[in-house]
Every structure is written in C-alpha cells, then in structure tokens.
Design a protein around this motif. Structure first.
Motif, mmCIF file in Angstrom:
data_model
loop_
_atom_site.group_PDB
_atom_site.id
_atom_site.type_symbol
_atom_site.label_atom_id
_atom_site.label_comp_id
_atom_site.label_asym_id
_atom_site.label_seq_id
_atom_site.Cartn_x
_atom_site.Cartn_y
_atom_site.Cartn_z
ATOM 1 N N ARG A 199 0.842 -1.213 0.000
ATOM 2 C CA ARG A 199 0.000 0.000 0.000
ATOM 3 C C ARG A 199 0.875 1.261 0.000
ATOM 4 N NH1 ARG A 199 -3.186 -3.401 -0.888
ATOM 5 N NH2 ARG A 199 -5.270 -3.705 -0.029
ATOM 6 N N ILE A 200 1.975 1.187 0.727
ATOM 7 C CA ILE A 200 2.869 2.355 0.773
ATOM 8 C C ILE A 200 3.494 2.576 -0.589
ATOM 9 C CG2 ILE A 200 5.002 3.243 1.785
ATOM 10 C CD1 ILE A 200 4.199 1.776 4.358
ATOM 11 N N GLY A 201 3.911 1.453 -1.242
ATOM 12 C CA GLY A 201 4.453 1.578 -2.609
ATOM 13 C C GLY A 201 3.412 2.145 -3.554
ATOM 14 N N ARG A 202 2.142 1.721 -3.375
ATOM 15 C CA ARG A 202 1.078 2.251 -4.239
ATOM 16 C C ARG A 202 0.854 3.739 -3.987
ATOM 17 N NH1 ARG A 202 -1.853 -0.839 -6.923
ATOM 18 N NH2 ARG A 202 -1.508 -2.628 -5.537
ATOM 19 N N LEU A 203 1.009 4.171 -2.696
ATOM 20 C CA LEU A 203 0.854 5.585 -2.380
ATOM 21 C C LEU A 203 1.930 6.407 -3.077
ATOM 22 C CD1 LEU A 203 -0.472 7.854 -0.767
ATOM 23 C CD2 LEU A 203 1.010 7.258 1.154
ATOM 24 N N GLU A 204 3.174 5.898 -3.048
ATOM 25 C CA GLU A 204 4.261 6.605 -3.721
ATOM 26 C C GLU A 204 4.008 6.668 -5.229
ATOM 27 O OE1 GLU A 204 9.146 6.414 -4.103
ATOM 28 O OE2 GLU A 204 8.041 4.885 -3.020
ATOM 29 N N SER A 205 3.528 5.521 -5.794
ATOM 30 C CA SER A 205 3.214 5.495 -7.232
ATOM 31 C C SER A 205 2.108 6.493 -7.565
ATOM 32 C CB SER A 205 2.803 4.079 -7.627
ATOM 33 O OG SER A 205 2.413 4.046 -8.978
ATOM 34 N N LEU A 206 1.127 6.600 -6.642
ATOM 35 C CA LEU A 206 0.010 7.513 -6.866
ATOM 36 C C LEU A 206 0.482 8.966 -6.884
ATOM 37 C CD1 LEU A 206 -2.990 8.010 -7.175
ATOM 38 C CD2 LEU A 206 -3.199 7.896 -4.674
ATOM 39 N N LEU A 207 1.419 9.280 -5.985
ATOM 40 C CA LEU A 207 1.945 10.644 -5.955
ATOM 41 C C LEU A 207 2.649 10.975 -7.264
ATOM 42 C CD1 LEU A 207 3.321 10.729 -2.303
ATOM 43 C CD2 LEU A 207 1.330 11.938 -3.190
ATOM 44 N N ASN A 208 3.447 9.995 -7.762
ATOM 45 C CA ASN A 208 4.125 10.201 -9.050
ATOM 46 C C ASN A 208 3.112 10.362 -10.176
ATOM 47 O OD1 ASN A 208 6.640 10.044 -7.856
ATOM 48 N ND2 ASN A 208 6.750 7.817 -8.094
ATOM 49 N N ASP A 209 2.038 9.557 -10.101
ATOM 50 C CA ASP A 209 1.010 9.613 -11.158
ATOM 51 C C ASP A 209 0.287 10.963 -11.151
ATOM 52 O OD1 ASP A 209 0.075 6.130 -10.799
ATOM 53 O OD2 ASP A 209 1.704 7.098 -11.918
ATOM 54 N N LEU A 210 0.035 11.473 -9.929
ATOM 55 C CA LEU A 210 -0.640 12.767 -9.845
ATOM 56 C C LEU A 210 0.231 13.881 -10.436
ATOM 57 C CD1 LEU A 210 -2.228 12.525 -6.291
ATOM 58 C CD2 LEU A 210 -3.419 12.536 -8.504
ATOM 59 N N LEU A 211 1.547 13.770 -10.159
ATOM 60 C CA LEU A 211 2.462 14.746 -10.740
ATOM 61 C C LEU A 211 2.448 14.652 -12.264
ATOM 62 C CD1 LEU A 211 4.622 16.902 -10.406
ATOM 63 C CD2 LEU A 211 6.311 15.066 -10.164
ATOM 64 N N GLU A 212 2.439 13.414 -12.747
ATOM 65 C CA GLU A 212 2.413 13.196 -14.207
ATOM 66 C C GLU A 212 1.092 13.702 -14.801
ATOM 67 O OE1 GLU A 212 2.977 9.163 -15.212
ATOM 68 O OE2 GLU A 212 2.949 9.496 -17.356
ATOM 69 N N TYR A 213 -0.009 13.470 -14.017
ATOM 70 C CA TYR A 213 -1.323 13.915 -14.492
ATOM 71 C C TYR A 213 -1.394 15.443 -14.573
ATOM 72 C CZ TYR A 213 -6.376 14.543 -14.649
ATOM 73 O OH TYR A 213 -7.638 14.911 -15.001
ATOM 74 N N SER A 214 -0.685 16.117 -13.626
ATOM 75 C CA SER A 214 -0.706 17.579 -13.631
ATOM 76 C C SER A 214 -0.003 18.148 -14.866
ATOM 77 C CB SER A 214 -0.036 18.099 -12.351
ATOM 78 O OG SER A 214 1.339 17.811 -12.380
ATOM 79 N N GLN A 215 0.826 17.329 -15.499
ATOM 80 C CA GLN A 215 1.565 17.775 -16.681
ATOM 81 C C GLN A 215 0.921 17.279 -17.981
ATOM 82 O OE1 GLN A 215 5.396 16.162 -15.916
ATOM 83 N NE2 GLN A 215 5.921 17.650 -14.313
ATOM 84 N N VAL A 216 -0.339 16.827 -17.887
ATOM 85 C CA VAL A 216 -0.991 16.218 -19.042
ATOM 86 C C VAL A 216 -1.127 17.193 -20.216
ATOM 87 C CG1 VAL A 216 -3.340 16.788 -18.311
ATOM 88 C CG2 VAL A 216 -2.935 14.792 -19.730
ATOM 89 N N ASN A 217 -1.265 18.485 -19.876
ATOM 90 C CA ASN A 217 -1.438 19.446 -20.968
ATOM 91 C C ASN A 217 -0.145 19.735 -21.731
ATOM 92 O OD1 ASN A 217 -4.168 19.780 -20.537
ATOM 93 N ND2 ASN A 217 -3.846 21.350 -18.960
ATOM 94 N N HIS A 218 0.985 19.218 -21.194
ATOM 95 C CA HIS A 218 2.273 19.486 -21.810
ATOM 96 C C HIS A 218 2.774 18.325 -22.656
ATOM 97 C CE1 HIS A 218 2.451 23.092 -19.373
ATOM 98 N NE2 HIS A 218 2.210 22.349 -18.287
ATOM 99 N N ARG A 219 1.915 17.313 -22.835
ATOM 100 C CA ARG A 219 2.347 16.196 -23.665
ATOM 101 C C ARG A 219 1.134 15.649 -24.404
ATOM 102 N NH1 ARG A 219 2.251 12.146 -18.925
ATOM 103 N NH2 ARG A 219 0.075 11.622 -19.071
ATOM 104 N N SER A 220 1.385 14.789 -25.314
ATOM 105 C CA SER A 220 0.308 14.182 -26.107
ATOM 106 C C SER A 220 0.441 12.675 -26.050
ATOM 107 C CB SER A 220 0.392 14.669 -27.571
ATOM 108 O OG SER A 220 1.616 14.283 -28.146
ATOM 109 N N ASP A 221 -0.707 12.008 -25.946
ATOM 110 C CA ASP A 221 -0.740 10.541 -25.940
ATOM 111 C C ASP A 221 -1.642 10.070 -27.078
ATOM 112 O OD1 ASP A 221 -0.664 10.600 -22.413
ATOM 113 O OD2 ASP A 221 0.911 9.902 -23.792
#
Length: 528
Positions: free
Chosen positions: A457-479
């Motif tokens: 769960r702690i590893g998932r929390l860390e992954s979630l924080l990274n994902d949120l940071l990545e999500y905040s940059q969604v407008n700066h990239r294209s998928d």
C-alpha cells in the motif's frame, strides 16, 4: 514548509517506533507467562508420572503384605513365584525385586537353614564385611535374611542377606516394625548388583494373624517378618527423563532429612527450578525440574518479538516517508492555487485594459464623426486600427476562456489529489489495526502477510503521488488513443483492491470497448 513537513514525519515515525516497542514488550511478557505456564504443567506431568510409578509399586507391596498376613504356612520359592506372576511386575523395569524377609530367631536358625537348603543347597545367612565382601553372618539373637525374590536370577547375590546387618536397613526395619506402616530407606547401594547402583528399599511389616498390634511392644511381639520392594532410582528417573529431555528439562531427585539433603539423582541445580514433593513412606523426596539454557533463552527472549519490533520500525519509517510526501504535495497544491488566483487577477487587469481601449476607440470615433474631413483622410488608418482592436479583443476572450478552463482543471486536480491520497492511507491504517489485533490474539502467522500488504500500500501511495504529478503535466504532452476493453480493466481493478476470500467478481455478457488515452485511464482507475 519542507522543514515543518520533515519534522512532522520524524515525530510520527518516532511515535510508531515507541508504540511498536511498547507492543513488543507486552507481547513478550504475555508469551513469557504462557511459556512459563506450559513448562510448569510439563514439569508437573513429570512429577505425576513419578508419583504414579511409586504409588503402583506401593500398591503391589501392600498386596504382598496382605498375602503374607493371611498365609500361615511357610511358602516355597515356586509358590512365591506364582504370586509374583499374578502381579506381573516385569513391565516396570525400575523394580529390582519384591521379596519376603522373615524374622528368624536364634533357636529357629537351624530349622530355617535346613528348609532353605532343600531349594538352595549352598544357602547361608550372610552380611557384608568391612571390605564389602559377603561373609557368613555371625551368631546373634535375630536375623532378617532375604528369602524369596520376584526374580531369583537377577537377585541371586542378595539371597540370604541379613538386612539387619546394615545400619541403614536395620533402622528402617525397626521404624516399619514399631509404626506398623511402610518405611523407606535412604539411598543405598544394592547388594544384588555387580556395579554400585543407587536404590531405595521400601519395607512393610507383616504380623502374625490374631495377635494384638496396638502398641509398639505388641507389634514387636507379633512381628512375623517383612515384605520389601527394591527400587532402582536411576532407572525410575531415566524413564521420566526421556520425556523431560524432549521438553528441554533436567531432573534432580533429593532425599530431604532434618539435618541433611541427600542427592539421589541428577545434579544439585538451584536456579530456575520448579520443586515438587513426592509421597514416599516415612521419607521426604523432592523432585527439582530445571530448564536447560536453550529453553530458558526461548522463554526470556521469544524470536517473534524481534520480528515484531523490526517490522514495526520499518512500517513507522515508511509511514513517516509517506506523510512527508503527502505534506509536500499539499504545499505544492497550495502553490498551484496561488498561481491560479494570480492568473485570475491578470485576466481582470487585461479585461480592464480592453475596456479602456474600447472606450478610447469610441471617443476617437465620436471625434472622427465631428471631423468628417479628417476621418475621411485617415479612414484607411482607422480601419486598420479597428481591425487590430478586434483581433486583440478576440485574443483576450480566448485567453479568458483558456484561463477559466485551467482554473476548473486545477480545482478538480486538487480535489482528486486529496481524495486519492486518502484511500491508500486508510488501507495502511486498516492493516496496522489487523497487525495489532493479531498480536493481541496471539495469531502471529498472518503478521508477515499483513506487513507485506502494508508495504504494497505504501508503494502504491508513492506510485500515486508520481502519477498525480504526471497527471498535472498532461497538458504538456500528447498521448495516442488505444482500444480499451472494459472487462479486462474491471478484472484488474478487482484484484488490485485485494478483496476478501468470500468475494467473487462475475462479469456477465459483453462489456464496452472504446478508444481512449490508455495510460491516463489506467492511472485514474487504479486510484479507485
């Protein structure tokens, strides 16, 4: 703010470590108490086994005493053996012999010897000399020769041995005779053994039937002889020690008298000892049960406590790291909110400038109407100015729409970040609760699995924080868009939430298949 977050994380970690240490101490005390109780019960079982063995032997000796009390005629070895076959003492290897010892007076000696020599031609009444050698007993008023044995082959050397010729045995004979009860000698070396073997002799008096035995004088006058039981203390204790060794226990048997303590078996160990009194006729035997070093260490320092303490420290540190990361994320979210407010302020200023410029153009238009001639000459210039103003207005409106959309996304991002970070923390809290409950209930087998899940769960929390940071940059990239099968995604999410064993997921029928940004969709769904 980073320093404050770090301090809060350190405090939480320290509280977790202290709580883990407190829990480990409580568990250690509980395990020590339970293990001590188990050892005490095991030691008590050993003492019960010894007492039971002694009681069975005493009952057989009482039976032989009753047999001779009602039998008037002198028996032969063959007749004695028949009665021994009924008792069947061969199964108890700690009994050296049950025997009949008549009281022979000086005037009865020759008749007694003649009768016994019909069975054993070389029979004599014997004693031990100063060199511990068997010699013929000198003339005296009374003899107490060992006459019949439960096993003549094993006890041949003791045949005819005068028990009263030995001070220890004589005192016990007199005690049994005078009290009318069974009596036990102290530690003796058995006459019938080639090597010295520690034993004890239990003696029961037999009186002539019909004579009074109320007083000591009457008992002395009515005495017919004795039945005796010869017990091998070493063998009796070795039988009990086979079980004790498996449990990590050491046995010591003491014979306690007023002025001395005689060691019957084992070594005189006084530390970490449990004591049990054994009921032996006219003696005080005491069994000491001692814990060996390995067993004592396992009770004092259970290995599971080290695992609990180590796991608790690791969890506390990881929890501190998670809280630090969460606080840093909150600070960043606040900074983003401040930036949003600043953008709104700049947008308002821009609108004011547009309004001012529009008003200025209107004033100029009025002036142009009053000065038609001048305006006609500058018509082309004014047309270009109007076009530029219109483009500036459209650009300002476009920026206003973009800023509005950005503000909305920032609000949603702050909400999602707050909401999504709570779920793993609740999971960590629940697992920590399970660990504490397992420890209190003594169900320690599931603790490693719960700790493993907590780390996940702690590893998932860390992954979630990274994902949120990545999500905040969604407008700066294209998928690129990908084909998404919703049934596959649902099954993966069901496994991700770690359901109870009693829960089953059934997806019946066709599920939607659609195009979407696959990576962003998966990250969003993992949050829930």
């Amino acid at each position: 703010m980073s320093i404050k977050s770090f301090v809060v994380a350190v405090v939480v970690s320290l509280i977790g470590v202290l709580s883990t240490y407190s829990v480990s101490l409580k568990v250690a005390n509980q395990l020590k108490s339970e293990n001590s109780l188990k050892i005490e019960n095991t030691a008590k079982q050993v003492s019960i086994y010894l007492q039971d063995s002694i009681d069975k032997s005493l009952n057989e000796l009482r039976g032989l005493q009753a047999f001779y009390s009602v039998e008037r005629e002198e028996l032969s070895q063959v007749e004695f053996n028949r009665y021994m076959d009924i008792l069947d003492i061969k199964s108890r290897n700690y009994i050296q012999a049950l025997s009949w010892v008549p009281l022979i007076k000086a005037d009865e000696k020759e008749e007694y010897l003649a009768r016994l020599r019909r069975e054993h031609p070389t029979f004599n009444i014997v004693k031990r000399d100063e060199n511990n050698q068997l010699i013929i007993s000198p003339d005296k008023d009374e003899y107490t020769p060992v006459t019949y044995f439960s096993s003549i082959q094993l006890n041949k050397k003791a045949l005819g041995f005068d028990l009263s010729s030995n001070d220890t045995r004589r005192k016990t004979l007199e005690l049994a005779r005078n009290s009318g009860k069974m009596a036990t000698t102290g530690k003796i070396n058995l006459v019938q053994q080639a090597k010295n073997l520690t034993g004890a002799l239990i003696i029961a008096p037999v009186y002539n039937k019909g004579l009074a035995t109320d007083s000591v004088a009457e008992r002395i006058n009515a005495l017919r002889g004795y039945v005796t039981g010869v017990f091998k203390i070493n063998v009796l204790m070795e039988n009990a020690e086979r079980y004790a060794d498996m449990k990590g226990l050491q046995l010591t048997l003491l014979d306690i008298e007023e002025n001395k303590i005689d060691l019957l078996y084992g070594s005189d160990i006084t530390s970490n000892t449990l004591s049990f009194d054994l009921a032996v006729p006219e003696r005080q035997w005491q069994l000491h049960v001692t814990l060996n070093t390995a067993l004592l260490e396992s009770i004092e320092s259970p290995s599971v406590i080290k695992w609990i303490l180590a796991g608790g420290i690791v969890i506390s540190l990881l929890l501190g790291i998670a809280i630090y990361s969460l606080l840093v994320s909150i600070v960043r979210a606040k900074n983003i909110s401040l930036l949003s407010e600043e953008l709104q302020t700049q947008n308002s200023r821009l609108e004011e400038k547009v309004d001012q410029r529009t008003q200025s153009l209107a004033d100029k238009n009025s002036q142009l109407k009053e000065n038609v001639e001048i305006l006609e000459k500058q018509r082309g210039l004014l047309s270009r100015l109007m076009t530029e103003a219109e483009q500036a207005k459209m650009e300002a409106q476009s920026r206003a729409v973009e800023l509005s959309r950005s503000n909305k996304e920032l609000d949603e991002f702050a909400y999602v970040a707050s909401h999504d970070l709570k779920a793993p923390l609740r999971g960590i809290d629940q697992l920590a609760t399970w660990v504490i409950e397992d420890i209190e209930e003594g169900e320690l087998e599931e603790i490693p699995e719960h700790l493993k899940m907590m780390r996940s769960r702690i590893g998932r929390l860390e992954s979630l924080l990274n994902d949120l940071l990545e999500y905040s940059q969604v407008n700066h990239r294209s998928d690129s868009l990908s084909m998404i099968d919703s049934k596959v995604v649902i099954n993966e999410l069901f496994v991700l939430v770690s359901p109870l064993n009693s829960f089953t997921l059934i997806c019946d029928g066709e599920m939607p298949v659609f195009h979407h940004l696959e990576r962003l969709l998966n990250k969003s769904l993992e949050t829930y």
